[in-house]
Design a protein around this motif. Structure first.
Motif: not given
Length: 137
Positions: A39, A51, A41
């Motif tokens: 993930e 994200t 971001t």
């Protein structure tokens, strides 16, 4: 960083390899530092805010787009603070926006989480007003 090969899965070493791969434009090596379910971001207010998931998603939607919009995008990673699987890097972005020709020189902080020798999470903190100034004609 003076790490031995035995330390190459240490969180800070993994993060450093990611920066080196990025600096070299080696997206294959960069993807090799990212977990399959990463993930990634980018901060709200940043041009690529959001994200991104998967190593391919990160490189195609972040690294390749930065290269399309900026000349000489460099992340100067100067200070590492590691605590277990968490690594915070204090750095600086420098670049020139291709459309406006305005330079960017801004401090940033990156928070990585590394598990099993792979980056599973990344969060960017940056002064988005300075970035916006560089992309605004």
């Amino acid at each position: 960083m003076g790490l031995s090969p035995a330390d190459d899965t240490a969180p800070a070493a993994v993060v450093r390899r990611q920066y080196l791969a990025s600096a070299a434009g080696d997206l294959t090596a960069l993807r090799a530092t990212l977990a399959p379910d990463v993930e990634w971001t980018e901060m709200a207010g940043f041009p690529l805010a959001g994200t991104y998931r998967t190593p391919e998603g990160v490189t195609s939607e972040v690294m390749e787009k930065l290269a399309q919009d900026w000349d000489d995008w460099v992340v100067h990673d100067d200070t590492y603070v590691a605590d277990g699987e968490d690594v915070v890097v204090l750095a600086r972005y420098t670049a020139t926006h291709k459309a406006t020709r305005k330079p960017l020189n801004v401090r940033v902080a990156h928070h990585f989480t590394v598990r099993g020798g792979l980056i599973v999470r990344f969060e960017q903190f940056v002064d988005t007003a300075l970035v916006r100034d560089a992309i605004t004609p």
